[in-house]
Write an enzyme that holds these catalytic residues in place. Structure first.
Site, PDB file in Angstrom:
ATOM      1  N   LYS A   1       0.877  -1.192   0.000  1.00  0.00           N
ATOM      2  CA  LYS A   1       0.000   0.000   0.000  1.00  0.00           C
ATOM      3  C   LYS A   1       0.910   1.238   0.000  1.00  0.00           C
ATOM      4  CE  LYS A   1      -1.628   2.869   2.172  1.00  0.00           C
ATOM      5  NZ  LYS A   1      -1.415   4.274   1.741  1.00  0.00           N
TER       6      LYS A   1
ATOM      7  N   GLU B   1       9.725   1.276  10.711  1.00  0.00           N
ATOM      8  CA  GLU B   1      10.716   2.302  10.352  1.00  0.00           C
ATOM      9  C   GLU B   1      10.013   3.640  10.524  1.00  0.00           C
ATOM     10  OE1 GLU B   1      13.814   1.775   9.562  1.00  0.00           O
ATOM     11  OE2 GLU B   1      13.835  -0.374   9.176  1.00  0.00           O
TER      12      GLU B   1
ATOM     13  N   CYS C   1      13.600  10.925   6.832  1.00  0.00           N
ATOM     14  CA  CYS C   1      13.652  10.515   8.235  1.00  0.00           C
ATOM     15  C   CYS C   1      15.075  10.670   8.770  1.00  0.00           C
ATOM     16  CB  CYS C   1      13.192   9.075   8.373  1.00  0.00           C
ATOM     17  SG  CYS C   1      14.064   7.981   7.242  1.00  0.00           S
TER      18      CYS C   1
ATOM     19  N   GLU D   1      10.127  16.661  14.353  1.00  0.00           N
ATOM     20  CA  GLU D   1      10.719  16.416  13.041  1.00  0.00           C
ATOM     21  C   GLU D   1      10.298  17.556  12.110  1.00  0.00           C
ATOM     22  OE1 GLU D   1       9.193  12.786  11.328  1.00  0.00           O
ATOM     23  OE2 GLU D   1      11.158  12.272  10.521  1.00  0.00           O
TER      24      GLU D   1
HETATM   25  P1  NAP Z   1       2.486   8.627   7.537  1.00  0.00           P
HETATM   26  O1  NAP Z   1       1.456   9.674   7.520  1.00  0.00           O
HETATM   27  O2  NAP Z   1       2.702   7.858   8.779  1.00  0.00           O
HETATM   28  O3  NAP Z   1       2.118   7.640   6.331  1.00  0.00           O
HETATM   29  C1  NAP Z   1       2.923   6.539   5.968  1.00  0.00           C
HETATM   30  C2  NAP Z   1       2.081   5.506   5.273  1.00  0.00           C
HETATM   31  O4  NAP Z   1       1.083   5.029   6.178  1.00  0.00           O
HETATM   32  C3  NAP Z   1       1.317   6.017   4.062  1.00  0.00           C
HETATM   33  O5  NAP Z   1       1.207   5.005   3.111  1.00  0.00           O
HETATM   34  C4  NAP Z   1      -0.051   6.339   4.651  1.00  0.00           C
HETATM   35  O6  NAP Z   1      -1.082   6.321   3.701  1.00  0.00           O
HETATM   36  C5  NAP Z   1      -0.206   5.190   5.620  1.00  0.00           C
HETATM   37  N1  NAP Z   1      -1.141   5.460   6.711  1.00  0.00           N
HETATM   38  C6  NAP Z   1      -1.462   6.651   7.282  1.00  0.00           C
HETATM   39  N2  NAP Z   1      -2.381   6.457   8.258  1.00  0.00           N
HETATM   40  C7  NAP Z   1      -2.623   5.119   8.301  1.00  0.00           C
HETATM   41  C8  NAP Z   1      -3.494   4.289   9.084  1.00  0.00           C
HETATM   42  N3  NAP Z   1      -4.269   4.798  10.035  1.00  0.00           N
HETATM   43  N4  NAP Z   1      -3.502   2.957   8.831  1.00  0.00           N
HETATM   44  C9  NAP Z   1      -2.708   2.424   7.873  1.00  0.00           C
HETATM   45  N5  NAP Z   1      -1.883   3.156   7.103  1.00  0.00           N
HETATM   46  C10 NAP Z   1      -1.832   4.483   7.320  1.00  0.00           C
HETATM   47  O7  NAP Z   1       3.913   9.187   7.130  1.00  0.00           O
HETATM   48  P2  NAP Z   1       4.302  10.106   5.900  1.00  0.00           P
HETATM   49  O8  NAP Z   1       3.894  11.483   6.189  1.00  0.00           O
HETATM   50  O9  NAP Z   1       3.829   9.475   4.619  1.00  0.00           O
HETATM   51  O10 NAP Z   1       5.882   9.944   5.902  1.00  0.00           O
HETATM   52  C11 NAP Z   1       6.698  10.740   6.652  1.00  0.00           C
HETATM   53  C12 NAP Z   1       7.124  10.018   7.929  1.00  0.00           C
HETATM   54  O11 NAP Z   1       7.775   8.795   7.572  1.00  0.00           O
HETATM   55  C13 NAP Z   1       8.148  10.799   8.724  1.00  0.00           C
HETATM   56  O12 NAP Z   1       7.863  10.719  10.093  1.00  0.00           O
HETATM   57  C14 NAP Z   1       9.457  10.073   8.407  1.00  0.00           C
HETATM   58  O13 NAP Z   1      10.446  10.231   9.387  1.00  0.00           O
HETATM   59  C15 NAP Z   1       8.988   8.671   8.285  1.00  0.00           C
HETATM   60  N6  NAP Z   1       9.963   7.875   7.518  1.00  0.00           N
HETATM   61  C16 NAP Z   1      10.704   6.962   8.193  1.00  0.00           C
HETATM   62  C17 NAP Z   1      11.657   6.216   7.518  1.00  0.00           C
HETATM   63  C18 NAP Z   1      12.497   5.211   8.235  1.00  0.00           C
HETATM   64  O14 NAP Z   1      13.092   4.353   7.559  1.00  0.00           O
HETATM   65  N7  NAP Z   1      12.602   5.232   9.550  1.00  0.00           N
HETATM   66  C19 NAP Z   1      11.831   6.407   6.142  1.00  0.00           C
HETATM   67  C20 NAP Z   1      11.055   7.356   5.487  1.00  0.00           C
HETATM   68  C21 NAP Z   1      10.102   8.074   6.198  1.00  0.00           C
HETATM   69  P3  NAP Z   1      -1.564   7.667   2.950  1.00  0.00           P
HETATM   70  O15 NAP Z   1      -0.345   8.510   2.787  1.00  0.00           O
HETATM   71  O16 NAP Z   1      -2.084   7.167   1.691  1.00  0.00           O
HETATM   72  O17 NAP Z   1      -2.580   8.298   3.829  1.00  0.00           O
END
Ligand code: NAP
Length: 491
Positions: free
Chosen positions: A187, A263, A297, A394
């Site tokens: 997804k 992650e 991240c 962040e």
């Molecule tokens: P996010 O809002 O947590 O979303 C990540 C993924 O989860 C997306 O596919 C999102 O779908 C999905 N999602 C959101 N709410 C959900 C729920 N209730 N149930 C199931 N899936 C759900 O994060 P983001 O804004 O896309 O990404 C930025 C974050 O990712 C930052 O905090 C960054 O640090 C972190 N990150 C971490 C790493 C690592 O390796 N540690 C790498 C890259 C990014 P939709 O977007 O379609 O709503």
């Protein structure tokens, strides 16, 4: 490189499948719905992709479950060769995939190309790991019994990826899952589904059997993934995204005691000691801060600089940041693209305003840029007080706050003063200090005298609230394998 034309932009978007990949077939969403994908540099719609219903997601899980036994029994070399062919095809199409990524995510094409190659590297790495899934044979310490240890595919997986690295975050889950013999439902984030759809098509062309990789794009992440997490046939969830969502998913996953890899978010400290090569530290800071427009991240979130070199570091960093060319990622010479959307830009602006309101000074930048797209000026803040929100949260944007310290213990305490623990960067020329500091930092990764840690051959991952599990390295495939041991009586 010659300038990219609107016709080229249109043609890469047109070439991508826009439907759901379920059981090896591209299907429309059962509800007939679609969702728009936008170019963050203009706000204009690029195209529409299928908006999966919960029933579509369940159909994808059904196919993953149906394919699991055959896939696990497929010879490891064959699984590896499919990954190897995918790697070659991704590299051959790197320019086209980079343009596609820039259009949906915004970063400059050269950076997108680097991500495409980084993503491809995971496919190559795990093509090599597929044939090295080994076990152990031992005699029990008391004799008699023999102990056979084997590693087996964990089973059908759900892989959820974020928008900031639209290809690499998927590749570093899909690569080890395929190598290990797991099937999966992926997804991708709704803001950037196109790169993943393009990769899925390449994997199909490279010979991946139907049902092994299923892709569902959806407007509502929770509605589509929730029923899968609640289904006892699912054996593993690997999530990359925010700590907040990760926490919710962990709670949900507890029902069936689902195996997890998380992650999550970061808040990386970048520590510059008085004995550091300041020019090298500035060079490292540019990479650690500005890679991916600061939307990583691993992005350096706060710069802890020894008071004796803080002015020189800040001045040089501000000169480099202020000289960056901001614009659409497809334009020649552009080094900084737009933020992903207006919400993200609003968050960055609020964090900078908070710091300025508490007495920080903007040495360069400090505000959003006018015009279409979600652009924010590369920013360096000096004199940032300890209570500024951006030291704790962040930032996810092109903003570098500088704070000072005077001794090593103070620097380490400041670096560790966060609930996150993904990565830290340290610049020093003193070997003893380097080793002391690396050992005391509470992070899963450290960049020592360099601003980049990501590498397919290394175990990427965090501690504390940055999550658990590792992607890449020899450790990466373990996330998709279960250990079984057989006690064998020998008379
Ligand atoms: P996010 O809002 O947590 O979303 C990540 C993924 O989860 C997306 O596919 C999102 O779908 C999905 N999602 C959101 N709410 C959900 C729920 N209730 N149930 C199931 N899936 C759900 O994060 P983001 O804004 O896309 O990404 C930025 C974050 O990712 C930052 O905090 C960054 O640090 C972190 N990150 C971490 C790493 C690592 O390796 N540690 C790498 C890259 C990014 P939709 O977007 O379609 O709503």
């Amino acid at each position: 490189m010659s300038a990219i034309t609107p016709t080229q932009e249109q043609s890469v978007v047109e070439s991508v499948p826009k439907r759901l990949l379920i059981g090896g077939e591209w299907r429309e969403a059962s509800g007939g719905g679609t969702l728009a994908v936008e170019d963050p540099s203009t706000g204009a719609a690029l195209c529409e992709v299928a908006d999966a219903t919960p029933q579509d997601a369940m159909a994808a899980l059904d196919e993953a479950c149906a394919a699991q036994a055959d896939w696990a029994a497929t010879p490891p070399r064959e699984r590896g060769e499919i990954l190897r062919r995918t790697y070659e095809r991704v590299v051959a199409r790197a320019d086209e995939l980079a343009l596609l990524m820039t259009l949906e995510m915004g970063k400059p094409v050269a950076e997108s190309r680097a991500e495409v190659l980084y993503a491809a590297d995971f496919l190559r790495w795990f093509s090599e790991e597929a044939v090295r899934i080994e076990g152990r044979w031992a005699t029990a310490p008391a004799g008699g019994m023999r102990m056979l240890t084997m590693r087996q595919p964990v089973g059908p997986c759900l892989l959820i990826t974020p928008w900031n690295f639209p290809l690499a975050m998927g590749a570093r889950k899909i690569g080890p899952a395929v190598a290990a013999g797991c099937t999966m439902v992926v997804k991708p984030a709704k803001l950037t589904p196109l790169s993943m759809l393009a990769l899925a098509e390449i994997m199909q062309d490279a010979g991946l059997p139907g049902g092994v990789l299923n892709v569902v794009t959806s407007r509502s992440a929770s509605a589509t993934t929730g029923p899968l997490i609640d289904d006892p046939r699912l054996r593993k969830l690997s999530f990359t995204g925010s700590t907040e969502v990760g926490r919710q998913l962990m709670a949900q996953a507890s029902r069936h005691v689902l195996r997890l890899s998380m992650e999550l978010g970061g808040n990386a400290p970048f520590v510059v000691f008085d004995d550091a090569d300041v020019d090298a530290a500035v060079e490292g800071a540019m990479v650690a801060k500005m890679r991916n427009i600061g939307e990583a991240c691993t992005a350096a979130n706060r710069f802890h600089v020894h008071a004796s070199v803080a002015d020189a570091f800040t001045e040089k960093l501000a000169a480099r940041m202020g000289a960056l060319k901001v614009g659409r990622g497809v334009e020649d010479g552009v080094q900084v693209g737009p933020l992903i959307d207006d919400d993200q830009r609003g968050k960055v602006a609020a964090l900078v305003d908070d710091a300025l309101g508490r007495g920080a000074t903007a040495v360069v930048g400090g505000s959003a840029l006018d015009g279409r797209g979600h652009f924010y000026a590369p920013t360096v803040l000096a004199g940032v007080p300890g209570d500024a929100s951006l030291l704790r949260e962040e930032i996810f944007g092109p903003v570098a706050p500088v704070v000072t310290f005077t001794d090593e213990d103070e620097a380490i305490a400041a670096a560790n003063r966060t609930e996150f623990g993904l990565v830290a960067y340290v610049f020093t020329r003193d070997l003893d200090r380097a080793i002391r500091v690396v050992e005391r930092l509470e992070t899963g990764m450290v960049g020592l005298n360099q601003g980049l840690v990501s590498n397919a051959a290394a175990p990427f991952g965090g501690v504390k609230q940055s999550g658990f599990g590792r992607e890449g390295g020899v450790e990466g495939i373990d996330e998709y394998l279960s250990v079984k041991y057989a006690a064998i009586r020998v008379g």
